[in-house]
Design a protein around this motif. Structure first.
Motif, short mmCIF file in Angstrom:
data_model
loop_
_atom_site.label_atom_id
_atom_site.label_comp_id
_atom_site.label_asym_id
_atom_site.label_seq_id
_atom_site.Cartn_x
_atom_site.Cartn_y
_atom_site.Cartn_z
N ARG A 87 0.81 -1.21 0.00
CA ARG A 87 0.00 0.00 0.00
C ARG A 87 0.85 1.27 0.00
O ARG A 87 0.33 2.37 -0.22
CB ARG A 87 -0.93 0.01 1.21
N GLU A 88 2.15 1.12 0.26
CA GLU A 88 3.05 2.28 0.24
C GLU A 88 3.72 2.46 -1.12
O GLU A 88 4.52 3.36 -1.30
CB GLU A 88 4.13 2.13 1.32
N ILE A 89 3.39 1.59 -2.07
CA ILE A 89 4.03 1.62 -3.39
C ILE A 89 3.06 2.20 -4.41
O ILE A 89 1.91 1.77 -4.51
CB ILE A 89 4.46 0.20 -3.81
N GLY B 2 -8.95 5.58 -12.50
CA GLY B 2 -9.96 4.53 -12.42
C GLY B 2 -9.51 3.28 -11.72
O GLY B 2 -9.96 2.97 -10.61
N GLU B 3 -8.62 2.49 -12.34
CA GLU B 3 -8.27 1.18 -11.82
C GLU B 3 -6.75 0.99 -11.82
O GLU B 3 -6.02 1.76 -12.43
CB GLU B 3 -8.92 0.08 -12.68
N ASP B 4 -6.31 -0.07 -11.12
CA ASP B 4 -4.91 -0.44 -11.20
C ASP B 4 -4.57 -0.83 -12.63
O ASP B 4 -5.45 -1.22 -13.41
CB ASP B 4 -4.62 -1.65 -10.28
N GLU C 289 -4.70 4.70 -5.19
CA GLU C 289 -4.67 4.96 -3.75
C GLU C 289 -5.41 3.82 -3.04
O GLU C 289 -6.52 3.46 -3.41
CB GLU C 289 -5.38 6.29 -3.44
N THR C 290 -4.78 3.26 -2.03
CA THR C 290 -5.45 2.23 -1.23
C THR C 290 -5.65 2.67 0.21
O THR C 290 -5.95 1.87 1.07
CB THR C 290 -4.62 0.93 -1.26
N ALA C 291 -5.46 3.98 0.43
CA ALA C 291 -5.72 4.57 1.74
C ALA C 291 -5.03 3.84 2.88
O ALA C 291 -5.66 3.34 3.80
CB ALA C 291 -7.23 4.63 2.00
N PRO C 292 -3.69 3.72 2.83
CA PRO C 292 -3.00 3.13 3.98
C PRO C 292 -3.12 4.05 5.18
O PRO C 292 -3.40 5.23 5.05
CB PRO C 292 -1.54 3.04 3.51
#
Length: 361
Positions: free
Chosen positions: A102-104, A132-134, A179-182
């Protein structure tokens, strides 16, 4: 017996009051002690630069990881870390790092990027999240968009329209993550160090120690503990002291326009080079003057005007200026392309004019 000559300088130390050379440095408890002499508060130190050829300049075969905070790590992906959800990376320059996925922000595999372009030209795009997406970029030129479910030395799994697709790592050219909101990392207190290493990695964080034997320990914002040797350092810069880097601030007003208008082309159709504040030239390459790389700085093209609202918080402005090596060189030959003048205004009053700079001055 004749006295032994003093050791040759290994470091250049730049502070708010000037520059000096030192054979050895050590940093503890927020202060720098060059050659074991009087302590200099780290808040007054701008940079420490290597004067000797660095160790470990060979880049790790494998990957380039772009982190959320803008750091770049050239390292080999070895497997899962000891902590859950982390990946283990090994770098000849930066040592071992366990990073939470999640930090990458992105991972590039330079040897498989051929269909997408040069790594340096792609890095600015990789610092931004995909729309939009990964995204998974494949060596054959295809792109897969979806949700990255897993990523490791075996490969990448992406969920696309309710179906999971697995790609072996040998087929992957790049991975871009949204963004995965770590959990936000706590802001580092005091002075933060940023290191430019011999393999072009850039890592930053709270400096735990730089001892007299050259061992460096850095607490990265991701939570990773980095340990490496001073022999791998090209430059260490610092922020959070009694100064700020202009490249860390945003201009309140910009004006950028082409210096020449191609004949017959309407002005609005002429491409404009935008300034960059990520220590890269407008061509996307790391800032470099006469072969000296910079870990911080602003790249711009003539004509460019940047206006900053400083709010009366500063007393002095210090800068190194010049024509970037990308314009000064043609292949390996120094041809001196470029001709620019740098001007500084304070409250609309001219306070500095450089005269003409070229790629040879």
């Amino acid at each position: 017996a004749p006295e032994e000559p003093p050791p040759s300088p290994a470091w250049e130390i730049e502070t708010l009051t000037g520059r000096r050379a030192a054979a050895a440095v050590a940093i503890r408890d927020g202060a720098l002690a060059p050659d074991g002499e009087r302590r200099i508060p780290l808040a007054d130190v701008l940079a420490i630069r290597a004067l000797r050829p660095p160790e470990g300049s060979r880049r790790a075969p494998g990957a380039t990881a772009v982190l959320l905070n803008g750091d770049i790590l050239h390292a080999s992906l070895r497997g899962k870390g000891e902590a859950e959800g982390t990946l283990l990376w090994i770098s000849p320059a930066a040592g071992k790092a366990e990073l939470d996925l999640r930090e990458i922000r992105a991972v590039l595999f330079p040897e498989r990027l051929g269909r997408f372009g040069e790594e340096n030209a792609l890095l600015p795009q990789m610092r931004e999240p995909p729309e939009g997406e990964d995204e998974v970029w494949l060596a054959n030129g295809d792109r897969a968009k979806g949700l990255v479910e897993s990523f490791g030395p075996e490969g990448v799994s992406v969920r696309i329209r309710q179906r999971t697709h697995a790609f072996p790592l040998a087929e992957v050219a790049a991975v871009r993550l949204r963004e995965t909101a770590p959990a936000p990392a706590p802001a580092a207190e005091g002075v933060v160090a940023s290191f430019l290493l011999a393999d072009s990695s850039r890592v930053s964080g709270r400096l735990e120690v730089w001892d007299a034997e050259g061992a460096i320990a850095l607490a990265h914002p991701s939570g990773a503990a980095l340990s490496f040797r001073a022999g791998s350092v090209l430059e260490a810069s610092f922020r959070g002291g009694r100064y700020d880097f202009l490249s860390d601030l945003d201009p309140v007003e910009t004006e950028e326009r082409p210096f020449f208008l191609p004949e017959g082309m309407p002005p609005e159709e002429v491409p404009t080079w935008r300034f960059r504040k990520d220590a890269c030239s407008i061509a996307g390459t790391p800032l470099s003057l006469r072969g000296r790389a910079f870990s911080r700085g602003i790249g711009a093209h003539a004509y460019s005007s940047l206006v900053y609202d400083l709010g009366g918080r500063y007393e002095r402005f210090l800068a190194t200026i010049g024509v970037d090596d990308t314009a000064a060189r043609l292949g390996n030959e120094r041809v001196g392309h470029g001709s620019v003048v740098f001007r500084v205004f304070v409250d609309d009053r001219p306070v500095f004019e450089s005269g003409v700079h070229t790629g040879l001055t």
